[in-house]
Design a protein around this motif. Sequence first.
Motif, PDB file in Angstrom:
ATOM      1  N   MET A 664     -14.498   8.334  -9.889  1.00 28.18           N
ATOM      2  CA  MET A 664     -13.648   8.086 -11.066  1.00 28.18           C
ATOM      3  C   MET A 664     -14.381   7.274 -12.129  1.00 28.18           C
ATOM      4  O   MET A 664     -14.333   7.607 -13.323  1.00 28.18           O
ATOM      5  CB  MET A 664     -12.373   7.371 -10.632  1.00 28.18           C
ATOM      6  N   LEU A 665     -15.044   6.207 -11.711  1.00 26.59           N
ATOM      7  CA  LEU A 665     -15.762   5.386 -12.680  1.00 26.59           C
ATOM      8  C   LEU A 665     -16.967   6.140 -13.238  1.00 26.59           C
ATOM      9  O   LEU A 665     -17.296   6.010 -14.424  1.00 26.59           O
ATOM     10  CB  LEU A 665     -16.203   4.077 -12.033  1.00 26.59           C
ATOM     11  N   GLY A 666     -17.614   6.926 -12.373  1.00 28.61           N
ATOM     12  CA  GLY A 666     -18.756   7.718 -12.826  1.00 28.61           C
ATOM     13  C   GLY A 666     -18.366   8.712 -13.898  1.00 28.61           C
ATOM     14  O   GLY A 666     -19.076   8.893 -14.902  1.00 28.61           O
ATOM     15  N   ASP A 667     -17.230   9.382 -13.703  1.00 29.12           N
ATOM     16  CA  ASP A 667     -16.756  10.341 -14.709  1.00 29.12           C
ATOM     17  C   ASP A 667     -16.474   9.650 -16.036  1.00 29.12           C
ATOM     18  O   ASP A 667     -16.814  10.173 -17.109  1.00 29.12           O
ATOM     19  CB  ASP A 667     -15.489  11.039 -14.210  1.00 29.12           C
ATOM     20  N   ALA A 668     -15.833   8.489 -15.962  1.00 30.90           N
ATOM     21  CA  ALA A 668     -15.508   7.760 -17.199  1.00 30.90           C
ATOM     22  C   ALA A 668     -16.774   7.265 -17.890  1.00 30.90           C
ATOM     23  O   ALA A 668     -16.870   7.290 -19.128  1.00 30.90           O
ATOM     24  CB  ALA A 668     -14.570   6.599 -16.892  1.00 30.90           C
ATOM     25  N   ILE A 669     -17.752   6.820 -17.120  1.00 31.53           N
ATOM     26  CA  ILE A 669     -19.012   6.349 -17.707  1.00 31.53           C
ATOM     27  C   ILE A 669     -19.748   7.502 -18.390  1.00 31.53           C
ATOM     28  O   ILE A 669     -20.313   7.335 -19.484  1.00 31.53           O
ATOM     29  CB  ILE A 669     -19.892   5.692 -16.618  1.00 31.53           C
ATOM     30  N   ASN A 670     -19.719   8.670 -17.782  1.00 28.28           N
ATOM     31  CA  ASN A 670     -20.366   9.833 -18.401  1.00 28.28           C
ATOM     32  C   ASN A 670     -19.703  10.176 -19.732  1.00 28.28           C
ATOM     33  O   ASN A 670     -20.378  10.559 -20.703  1.00 28.28           O
ATOM     34  CB  ASN A 670     -20.314  11.030 -17.459  1.00 28.28           C
ATOM     35  N   GLU A 671     -18.375  10.052 -19.790  1.00 27.90           N
ATOM     36  CA  GLU A 671     -17.677  10.288 -21.055  1.00 27.90           C
ATOM     37  C   GLU A 671     -18.122   9.288 -22.119  1.00 27.90           C
ATOM     38  O   GLU A 671     -18.307   9.646 -23.290  1.00 27.90           O
ATOM     39  CB  GLU A 671     -16.166  10.188 -20.843  1.00 27.90           C
ATOM     40  N   LYS A 672     -18.290   8.035 -21.687  1.00 27.48           N
ATOM     41  CA  LYS A 672     -18.725   6.995 -22.625  1.00 27.48           C
ATOM     42  C   LYS A 672     -20.154   7.247 -23.101  1.00 27.48           C
ATOM     43  O   LYS A 672     -20.490   6.983 -24.265  1.00 27.48           O
ATOM     44  CB  LYS A 672     -18.630   5.616 -21.958  1.00 27.48           C
ATOM     45  N   LYS A 673     -20.986   7.755 -22.215  1.00 27.37           N
ATOM     46  CA  LYS A 673     -22.357   8.074 -22.612  1.00 27.37           C
ATOM     47  C   LYS A 673     -22.361   9.192 -23.649  1.00 27.37           C
ATOM     48  O   LYS A 673     -23.090   9.142 -24.648  1.00 27.37           O
ATOM     49  CB  LYS A 673     -23.174   8.493 -21.386  1.00 27.37           C
ATOM     50  N   ASN A 674     -21.530  10.206 -23.425  1.00 28.63           N
ATOM     51  CA  ASN A 674     -21.478  11.348 -24.342  1.00 28.63           C
ATOM     52  C   ASN A 674     -20.989  10.942 -25.723  1.00 28.63           C
ATOM     53  O   ASN A 674     -21.379  11.548 -26.729  1.00 28.63           O
ATOM     54  CB  ASN A 674     -20.574  12.442 -23.772  1.00 28.63           C
ATOM     55  N   SER A 675     -20.135   9.909 -25.762  1.00 30.86           N
ATOM     56  CA  SER A 675     -19.609   9.458 -27.055  1.00 30.86           C
ATOM     57  C   SER A 675     -20.452   8.338 -27.662  1.00 30.86           C
ATOM     58  O   SER A 675     -20.121   7.829 -28.733  1.00 30.86           O
ATOM     59  CB  SER A 675     -18.166   8.982 -26.893  1.00 30.86           C
TER      60      SER A 675
END
Length: 711
Positions: A664-675
């Motif tokens: 869950m945290l990994g998915d959210a971090i990837n979203e933050k990286k993309n933005s």
Amino acid sequence: MIIGLAGTAVALALAGRRVLFLYAIARGGQPDPERVLQVRRDPKSDVEDQVTEVFGQRKLLKWTVAGLAHAAVMWAFILLITVYLEAAVALLFGLDEHIPGLQTWGPIGFVQDTIALACAAGLLTFTAIRIKNSPRRIGRDSRFKGSHLSGAWITLFMIFNVIWTMFFFRGVEWASGNLDYGKGAYFSYAVGHLFDGMSHDTLEVLESVGLLLHIAVALVFLVFVVHSKHLHIFLAPLNVMFKRRPDGLGAAQPMMSGGKPLDFEEADPDEDVFGRGKIEDFTWKGFLDMATCTECGRCQSQCPAWNTGKPLSPKMVILELRDHALAKAPYFTASEEARERFTDEQKLDMQVDKELVGENGVIHPDVLWSCTNCGACVEQCPVDIEHIDHILDMRRFQVMIESSFPSEAGVMLKNLENKGNPWGMSETKRLDWVGELDFEVEVVEEKLPEDTEYLFWVGCAGALEDRAKKTTKAVAELLHIAGVRFAVLGPMEACTGDPARRLGMEFVFQMLGQQNVETLNEAGAKKIVATCPHCFNTLANEYPQIGGNYEVVHHTQLLAHLVEEGRLTPVTPIEENITYHDPCFLGRHNKVYKQPRDIMATVPGVRTQEMHRHKDRGFCCGAGGARMWMEERIGKRINTERVDEALETDPDTVSTACPFCLVMLGDAINEKKNSGEAKESLEVVDVSQLLIRSIKGEGGSAPAKEAVAAE
């Protein structure tokens, strides 16, 4: 005396009628004999709970200012009983009569005046808190959103009346020479000077008026209390007495019908209770929870669903159930003959046909399915209400009887039934990770080898999910380095059933659980280490319900022990700023906070910084309560909220100790990286991965990670 006794009789009659009505509601609930048996088995624990929870105000004092204010008011209620005892003596025997010793010893007067003034200060504090946190001003950010606000203000006003009438009565009493505490009752003494120079007859009239006012306030307050949320004054000690007593939140309760565990093979849907489909299906302890709720909103303020814009408020669940129970009580507590005499209009007023869960029901489905079972509500509740148990029981009825639940969760259930894991992958893939290690891992065929120290319960995520497999390999390698003899079940291992149970499908949980218990018992498993907190919680706390009793540890507990013993020694510095996320089922559910942090503390170079919500106030990743397999369509994603909190610490790495949190945290971090809101080198890892990096000389620094990420 006549006025006082008549008023007392009327007030007691009104209060007594209400108490009998509430008792009838409790008796109308399902039996729960275990609650009484546990008190009989362990009275010592109950005494300890009363001392710490009720008199010590342990949970309330976690919020220091509000806790101190409440402690002052609570102790005023207790200690000022002595003042009402004095008032009773004056009422019955005359204004100049006293109880020898009690009403003549200065220190008693000092304590009475001091606690009354402390209570007044508490009232001012409560007033300031309620104004500052008014829902009209800050909306749903207020923990009082949805509470019955008028009742709170009436209560503050009534307590204030108790205080001022006490000092008025005692001040006049001192002026007329009937207060024998001397200057010990220092504030009453000071108030008494306001009446200097008045005649004896005037003082006698004022003293009588003050006495009657003081008694009248208490009687009116008594009637109000038993008709309001402030009934918790009397019910909180009972709710604390009959609460469940695990170390942490412990196991989900088994399905009960008629006070006994439900036997699925012999169960009759027409006779047995499957979860909670209507209000009278709740146990008497459930009704006690509803009546005890103080509407303080602490649970609401900590709820991850509420904090991310979802409709679930644990407080409102309890209040809506309570309001419905009070409305329907005249019907379900009545005899069959009496029920037939109710008109359709009366039944409508009593909400007889209102659904418990439904679009137009007492509880909206979006409320029910927003819960992550994180336990923040139960942890924070000062009167030990068991919100998760009630939500889970309502889910059970919806899933098992109504077949009404989010469609994507149905795929997970089918996978559990057909493949033994939520992803529906072949059982042969459970050993794929073993081939990626450079040493052999013992796989159980029938029996554990005699020299095996631990059975390593890998779990579905640890065996099948790529990110979680890194944790599995790290733990296996650490155990190998430390010389710990362990073995795995491989294809014989199936899901513990936690997702099914937390969804409400108890039948599938029982099926998987009994299968696993049979496997573990036949293999001779005694000591188990698990990397998934959900597996850990189920194996340790819930399998004893179905005959599986094992010594279960989480991998962070075992690794911390091995480091302490010197069998694992981190040597290579990891020059990084790391923030740790507490998994709910490891932290709040099982009170494992120290060991993961101890492991990080032993790694050279690591700088740790806590998020503002951590340990028992930690914020959920959003995966619990079977939410891992449900879409999050309402409000902000919980994992995104948690990563936003992590980013406030400017971390190089986010660490955790749960495969669900990892995902869950990994998915959210990837979203933050993309933005562009998070640096490319930021990653989420299990604490075991940090430990193995340091032990194997694969440390490094944040700049090095950034260089690798750039390449």
